[in-house]
Design a protein around this motif. Structure first.
Motif, PDB file in Angstrom:
ATOM      1  N   ALA A 334      39.832  25.570  48.965  1.00 25.82           N
ATOM      2  CA  ALA A 334      38.846  26.534  49.254  1.00 25.82           C
ATOM      3  C   ALA A 334      39.732  27.875  49.731  1.00 25.82           C
ATOM      4  CB  ALA A 334      38.281  26.226  50.479  1.00 25.82           C
ATOM      5  N   LEU A 335      41.044  27.841  50.292  1.00 26.27           N
ATOM      6  CA  LEU A 335      41.613  28.960  50.333  1.00 26.27           C
ATOM      7  C   LEU A 335      42.123  29.683  48.937  1.00 26.27           C
ATOM      8  CD1 LEU A 335      43.040  30.998  52.592  1.00 26.27           C
ATOM      9  CD2 LEU A 335      45.100  29.336  52.305  1.00 26.27           C
ATOM     10  N   PHE A 336      42.745  29.019  48.128  1.00 25.58           N
ATOM     11  CA  PHE A 336      42.894  29.535  46.857  1.00 25.58           C
ATOM     12  C   PHE A 336      41.740  30.242  46.032  1.00 25.58           C
ATOM     13  CE2 PHE A 336      46.887  26.703  47.089  1.00 25.58           C
ATOM     14  CZ  PHE A 336      47.591  27.675  47.416  1.00 25.58           C
ATOM     15  N   ILE A 337      40.545  29.550  46.079  1.00 18.37           N
ATOM     16  CA  ILE A 337      39.459  30.167  45.609  1.00 18.37           C
ATOM     17  C   ILE A 337      38.997  31.255  46.184  1.00 18.37           C
ATOM     18  CG2 ILE A 337      36.895  29.565  44.943  1.00 18.37           C
ATOM     19  CD1 ILE A 337      37.605  26.441  44.759  1.00 18.37           C
ATOM     20  N   SER A 338      39.093  31.252  47.474  1.00 15.72           N
ATOM     21  CA  SER A 338      38.717  32.631  48.255  1.00 15.72           C
ATOM     22  C   SER A 338      39.465  33.449  47.923  1.00 15.72           C
ATOM     23  CB  SER A 338      38.635  32.316  49.704  1.00 15.72           C
ATOM     24  OG  SER A 338      39.677  31.793  50.387  1.00 15.72           O
ATOM     25  N   ILE A 339      40.840  33.375  47.952  1.00 13.34           N
ATOM     26  CA  ILE A 339      41.835  34.521  47.679  1.00 13.34           C
ATOM     27  C   ILE A 339      41.533  35.081  46.269  1.00 13.34           C
ATOM     28  CG2 ILE A 339      44.131  35.020  46.985  1.00 13.34           C
ATOM     29  CD1 ILE A 339      44.949  33.083  49.118  1.00 13.34           C
ATOM     30  N   TRP A 340      41.248  34.389  45.105  1.00 11.08           N
ATOM     31  CA  TRP A 340      40.898  34.924  43.743  1.00 11.08           C
ATOM     32  C   TRP A 340      39.618  35.713  43.643  1.00 11.08           C
ATOM     33  CZ3 TRP A 340      45.148  35.961  41.297  1.00 11.08           C
ATOM     34  CH2 TRP A 340      46.151  35.285  41.227  1.00 11.08           C
ATOM     35  N   SER A 341      38.631  35.110  44.366  1.00 10.99           N
ATOM     36  CA  SER A 341      37.220  35.546  44.588  1.00 10.99           C
ATOM     37  C   SER A 341      37.145  37.044  45.195  1.00 10.99           C
ATOM     38  CB  SER A 341      36.452  34.799  45.246  1.00 10.99           C
ATOM     39  OG  SER A 341      36.280  33.438  44.455  1.00 10.99           O
ATOM     40  N   MET A 342      38.192  37.125  46.124  1.00  8.02           N
ATOM     41  CA  MET A 342      38.245  38.321  47.018  1.00  8.02           C
ATOM     42  C   MET A 342      38.873  39.439  46.293  1.00  8.02           C
ATOM     43  SD  MET A 342      40.247  39.457  50.626  1.00  8.02           S
ATOM     44  CE  MET A 342      41.533  39.352  49.575  1.00  8.02           C
ATOM     45  N   LEU A 343      39.905  39.076  45.278  1.00  9.26           N
ATOM     46  CA  LEU A 343      40.497  39.966  44.539  1.00  9.26           C
ATOM     47  C   LEU A 343      39.731  40.489  43.285  1.00  9.26           C
ATOM     48  CD1 LEU A 343      44.340  38.134  44.015  1.00  9.26           C
ATOM     49  CD2 LEU A 343      43.547  40.254  45.567  1.00  9.26           C
ATOM     50  N   ILE A 344      39.013  39.470  42.749  1.00  9.31           N
ATOM     51  CA  ILE A 344      38.095  39.896  41.737  1.00  9.31           C
ATOM     52  C   ILE A 344      36.895  40.756  42.134  1.00  9.31           C
ATOM     53  CG2 ILE A 344      36.387  38.894  40.155  1.00  9.31           C
ATOM     54  CD1 ILE A 344      37.829  36.492  39.985  1.00  9.31           C
ATOM     55  N   SER A 345      36.205  40.539  43.174  1.00  2.34           N
ATOM     56  CA  SER A 345      35.233  41.259  43.985  1.00  2.34           C
ATOM     57  C   SER A 345      35.873  42.916  44.319  1.00  2.34           C
ATOM     58  CB  SER A 345      34.725  40.695  45.096  1.00  2.34           C
ATOM     59  OG  SER A 345      35.765  40.578  46.068  1.00  2.34           O
ATOM     60  N   PHE A 346      37.004  42.824  44.843  1.00  2.00           N
ATOM     61  CA  PHE A 346      37.664  44.067  45.126  1.00  2.00           C
ATOM     62  C   PHE A 346      38.091  44.966  43.708  1.00  2.00           C
ATOM     63  CE2 PHE A 346      41.983  46.315  45.279  1.00  2.00           C
ATOM     64  CZ  PHE A 346      41.726  47.356  46.268  1.00  2.00           C
ATOM     65  N   SER A 347      38.403  44.324  42.807  1.00  2.00           N
ATOM     66  CA  SER A 347      38.693  45.041  41.606  1.00  2.00           C
ATOM     67  C   SER A 347      37.399  45.328  40.820  1.00  2.00           C
ATOM     68  CB  SER A 347      39.483  44.194  40.329  1.00  2.00           C
ATOM     69  OG  SER A 347      40.551  43.460  40.857  1.00  2.00           O
ATOM     70  N   ALA A 348      36.314  44.519  40.855  1.00  2.00           N
ATOM     71  CA  ALA A 348      35.007  45.193  40.528  1.00  2.00           C
ATOM     72  C   ALA A 348      34.422  46.199  41.285  1.00  2.00           C
ATOM     73  CB  ALA A 348      34.128  43.820  40.520  1.00  2.00           C
TER      74      ALA A 348
END
Length: 404
Positions: A334-348
């Motif tokens: 769950a931590l790794f999924i949240s990290i990459w999701s946060m990076l994607i949302s930040f970039s978008a």
């Protein structure tokens, strides 16, 4: 790739050398395999042998016993006792200088190809013992060699005579599986994962045979469960400490991601039109931002709860088998999924803001900003792979440490 290729070549050469050596091996040490009866010791002097066809009467038996008791004097008894002691000492000296059989060395070091080939050519070698009265099964269990143990399980042996063997201290295979050496036996990081594989190995050996198959007590009146609890107490303590440190680090990161994800999801980029609708509602980047922010929020909260459950756990011995490793695996996932999701949302989100300004250097800004978080994820990803490997395998991975 070159290292893997070199290892495969060395492995192939080793197997070829082994085949040639076994072809030239002799069976002179195993001439008495049980197929032919041994010659009788009464062949030379049949007259000295009691007549088996004429049963002895009760009076004759008593007379023979009295004559034997009269013949043995006190001095002869003392001399026979001295001879027995000298014989035991000579046997101990012989066993000290004796070299172990090839199958025992192969089983101890996990060379399953050699064990299988030796058993194909010389099946009687399964009864070989070392100076401590340990056979190939006991050595494979003691030195944590699952591949060799699986080969021995698949072989068509009489299990009562091979797997129920005990050493000179009365330890069965289950007793040896419960023991722990000074060095960590498994090539996996973390004391918690070491304890996890120790429990898996013990249960695998225990379940490989029928219930109550192994002797329950050794010569010291110790059961396998008592030996396991005593020998692994320090490892349980270290494993709990390692889990707390790892969970604390993940807990801090999960809390930060949850805070950022909640704040970013609350402050939606863009403005509203006169009808109260979002201007960027139909933009694909806005859709990516909304979905990624929501995933980051929920997965970070899930990771936070998993790490909190580990920190508040009692860290008992049985918890290291499934409960604690599974919680750690779910928390890291769950931590790794949240990290990459946060990076994607930040970039978008920032691609919408920087659409007209700094458009050409936007990707460079995202790369620099996400570098620190990506480095943390990369540092923990190897541990994550080891954890998945440990929790998914039924049998621990073989140890390749060679000890001649």
């Amino acid at each position: 790739m070159q290292k893997i290729k070199d290892k495969k070549e060395k492995h192939t050469w080793s197997c070829q050398i082994m085949d040639e050596l076994l072809k030239s091996a002799s069976m002179y040490e195993y001439d008495r395999t049980g197929m032919k009866p041994l010659p009788s010791r009464y062949n030379k002097d049949e007259e000295a042998r009691p007549n088996s066809h004429e049963p002895l009467s009760y009076t004759n038996k008593n007379e023979i016993k009295k004559d034997k008791n009269k013949e043995i004097t006190a001095s002869e008894r003392s001399s026979s006792g001295k001879k027995q002691k000298e014989h035991k000492k000579s046997e101990k000296k012989k066993t000290v200088g004796k070299v172990d059989a090839a199958i025992l060395i192969a089983a101890k070091n996990g060379v399953k190809e050699m064990v299988q080939k030796i058993l194909e050519l010389f099946p009687v070698t399964i009864h070989e013992r070392d100076s401590e009265r340990k056979n190939a099964v006991l050595l494979a269990v003691e030195n944590r060699q699952p591949d060799v143990y699986e080969v021995l399980l698949r072989w068509n042996f009489m299990r009562d005579t091979v797997f129920s063997v005990v050493d000179n201290e009365g330890n069965s295979a289950l007793h040896l599986a419960a023991m722990l050496r000074h060095t960590l036996p498994w090539h996996i990081p973390g004391h918690a994962l070491q304890m996890h594989w120790e429990l898996k190995w013990y249960k695998y050996v225990k379940e490989s045979m029928p219930r109550h198959f192994f002797p329950h007590f050794n010569n010291h009146n110790k059961t396998p469960e008592e030996i396991f609890t005593k020998n692994h107490g320090n490892l349980v303590h270290k494993g709990g400490k390692w889990l707390n440190n790892t969970s604390s680090s993940g807990y801090v990161v999960a809390t930060l991601i949850a805070s950022v994800a909640f704040a970013s999801y609350s402050n939606i980029p863009g403005s509203f039109d006169n009808a109260g609708q979002l201007v960027l509602e139909h933009d694909r980047r806005f859709t990516v931002f909304a979905i990624a922010s929501l995933i980051a929020l929920f997965t970070s909260l899930t990771s936070l709860l998993m790490f909190l459950a580990i920190l508040t756990s009692r860290h008992q011995q049985k918890d290291f088998h499934k409960e604690l490793p599974n919680k750690l695996a779910w928390g890291l996932t769950a931590l790794f999924i949240s990290i990459w999701s946060m990076l994607i949302s930040f970039s978008a989100a920032h691609s919408l803001i920087l659409e007209r300004k700094l458009k050409h250097i936007a990707f460079a800004v995202y790369a620099v900003t996400c570098r620190s978080i990506a480095l943390f994820a990369a540092a923990q990803f190897l541990l994550y792979l080891y954890l998945l490997q440990a929790t998914s395998r039924k049998v621990p991975q073989q140890s390749y440490k060679v000890d001649l």
